[in-house]
Scaffold this active site. Structure first.
Site, PDB file in Angstrom:
ATOM      1  N   ARG B  55     -25.541 -55.426  -2.830  1.00  0.00           N
ATOM      2  CA  ARG B  55     -25.187 -55.644  -1.505  1.00  0.00           C
ATOM      3  C   ARG B  55     -23.738 -55.708  -1.479  1.00  0.00           C
ATOM      4  O   ARG B  55     -22.773 -55.291  -0.692  1.00  0.00           O
ATOM      5  CB  ARG B  55     -25.422 -56.913  -0.839  1.00  0.00           C
ATOM      6  CG  ARG B  55     -24.921 -58.138  -1.296  1.00  0.00           C
ATOM      7  CD  ARG B  55     -26.166 -59.309  -0.785  1.00  0.00           C
ATOM      8  NE  ARG B  55     -27.382 -58.961  -1.437  1.00  0.00           N
ATOM      9  CZ  ARG B  55     -28.662 -59.279  -0.848  1.00  0.00           C
ATOM     10  NH1 ARG B  55     -28.427 -59.846   0.157  1.00  0.00           N
ATOM     11  NH2 ARG B  55     -29.735 -59.307  -1.653  1.00  0.00           N
ATOM     12  N   THR B  56     -22.750 -56.300  -2.361  1.00  0.00           N
ATOM     13  CA  THR B  56     -21.491 -56.313  -2.556  1.00  0.00           C
ATOM     14  C   THR B  56     -20.712 -55.039  -2.623  1.00  0.00           C
ATOM     15  O   THR B  56     -19.905 -54.745  -1.918  1.00  0.00           O
ATOM     16  CB  THR B  56     -20.991 -57.061  -3.605  1.00  0.00           C
ATOM     17  OG1 THR B  56     -21.699 -58.407  -3.514  1.00  0.00           O
ATOM     18  CG2 THR B  56     -19.530 -57.615  -3.532  1.00  0.00           C
TER      19      THR B  56
END
Lengths: 189, 309
Positions: B55-56
């Site tokens: 996600r990052t």
């Protein structure tokens, strides 16, 4: 407001006072109504911060003359400017479009001072990403000349011949506690 | 703002508020049909990921692309790092390619700080070891502010594996800057030794904190870093520190539940809690893109400020 007073004291010349600004806005409102068949399909988009206040005033006048409520919004152009890299990153203004959007509408951009035309160019780019207006027009309280792009206003409060070393300051009640347009001689530039 | 974003402590209150206000405006971009701004056209952002992350990395990539920056993704697997290249040599390579910003995630605490000394562009810390993850803290603060309004005096309870959590440290630092009152809750074994020097309170009792919390943030139990017996069994941990429906019922009506993800459902958070309307977990992902756009814009959007760190 303190800013306005200090300028006034240092001998800056007031070009427009409150009644002049009001008369100019009344006239522009009438012109918008004339040119758009009574404000049909018009959306007023002010460029923050003072353009938004002017747009709201124009809408109020139009409401008073024709009884028609014209949608008002604001359009921040910071992210579209061509001079971003000349200064540290700046805070963003507010962009708020009327609920019905701008597709197929006649958008009247409203700003306080028209100068190089670069802000308006940025605004046109921003509009492009937001929808497809039927037409875009430009209203400005003061046109001080020195255009750097092929852009012209449709509605002008006052044409103000200036030299590039001068600066034009617009003060509005909503923001600065009083209405005035000042012409300042910039020294040491 | 400083040139780099390495620690949440780098941000003054004004900086932090500027980022959050900018994010507020940028949030509207994701509701438009054309989700793109021309602001960072011609600038290059390198995503340098030495640790796994979905996600990052995707969030930073989306943020940079929405601002029209060019994005180069670099992950340690399948790169020259697996042939033994040092961080410094990798950095110099990126430098030579003309990176304006390097977003780095690294397993070693302090790697972004070292990197900042080697490259000309801005360095953004996307998580370093057990140290910090400042953009996660920003997106969390942004999410809280959107749900609850200004954070001054708000009571935030952060629960779980504080010892291994860079999210907890960054959140404590940022939330303290923004005027919130943070309490960390964990078993005694999962606190770092110097936790008393952090600007927050410490508690071992989750149930006592629940009724007076505006925000309850659950941390992931980091199994991959659990190389010692920090608690007897997962079941016991879950009983004492897991957030289930019963515990949520004891929170005030307006209070929200947060989790930085990825979640261990059934361990630190019950599935029904994670999916409830009080949970902001999906919102946090969307807000992540927005908050990172704000950071990239403020670091790269203006004039080059020169060599100050």
């Amino acid at each position: 407001m303190t800013d306005a007073i200090s300028h006034a004291l240092s001998g800056a010349r007031a070009v427009l006072e409150q009644p002049d600004i009001n008369r100019a806005l009344v006239r522009i409102s009438h012109e918008i109504l004339e040119r758009t068949k009574g404000g049909e399909n018009v959306v007023l988009l002010g460029i923050p911060t003072r353009g938004v206040h002017l747009a709201r005033r124009l809408a109020a006048h139009i409401k008073q003359f024709e009884g028609r409520s014209v949608p008002v919004g604001s359009l921040d152009v910071t992210m579209y400017r061509d001079d971003l890299r000349l200064r540290p990153a700046r805070a963003l203004g507010r962009t708020e479009l009327p609920a019905d959007g701008i597709d197929g509408r006649t958008v009247v951009l409203v700003d306080d001072v028209l100068y190089s035309g670069r802000t308006v160019r940025a605004a046109l780019d921003a509009l492009n990403d937001l929808g497809r207006p039927q037409a875009v027009q430009l209203a400005t309280l003061v046109d001080r000349g020195h255009r750097e792009l092929p852009i012209r206003p449709d509605y002008v409060g006052k044409n103000l011949p200036t030299s590039k070393s001068e600066s034009v300051k617009v003060y509005l009640e909503e923001n600065d506690g009083r209405d005035a347009v000042l012409l300042l001689k910039e020294e040491g530039r | 703002m400083k040139r780099h974003l390495i620690s949440a402590a780098d941000l003054t209150r004004d900086d932090a508020l500027l980022i959050l206000d900018t994010a507020d405006e940028l949030a509207k971009i994701s509701e438009r049909s054309i989700k793109k701004l021309p602001t960072l056209r011609g600038r290059t952002v390198v995503n340098l990921f030495f640790e796994d992350s979905t996600r990052t990395r995707i969030s930073f990539e989306a943020a940079a692309k929405r601002l029209s920056a060019d994005v180069i993704n670099f992950s340690a697997k399948g790169s020259s790092v697996s042939k033994g290249e040092s961080l410094k040599d990798t950095a110099l390579t990126l430098e030579a390619m003309g990176a304006d910003a390097v977003v780095i995630r690294h397993g070693a605490s302090g790697a972004p700080y070292r990197l900042a000394g080697w490259v000309r562009g801005s360095v953004v810390n996307a998580g370093d070891g057990t140290h910090e993850h400042p953009t996660q803290a920003l997106l969390d603060a942004f999410t809280m502010r959107r749900r609850l309004g200004p954070l001054d005096g708000r009571k935030v309870t952060i629960v779980g594996d504080v010892l291994h959590s860079r999210v907890a440290r960054s959140n404590v630092l940022l939330l303290a800057t923004l005027g919130a009152e943070v309490t960390l809750v964990a078993p005694p074994t999962l606190f770092p030794v110097n936790v008393d020097s952090w600007p927050c309170e410490v508690s071992y009792d989750l149930d006592a904190m629940l009724p007076k919390s505006d925000v309850v943030m659950m941390l992931r139990v980091q199994r991959e870093r659990m190389n010692a017996a920090f608690f007897p069994t997962e079941r016991e941990y879950s009983r004492r520190y897991g957030l289930d429906r019963e515990r949520v019922a004891r929170m005030p009506d307006h209070a929200i539940v947060m989790h930085p993800g990825p979640m261990n459902r059934g361990m630190e958070i019950a599935a029904e809690v994670a999916d409830s309307p009080r949970s902001t977990i999906v919102e946090q992902v969307a807000n992540g893109v927005t908050a990172r756009m704000a950071v990239l814009y403020l670091l790269l959007g203006g004039a080059d400020l020169g060599g100050e760190i």
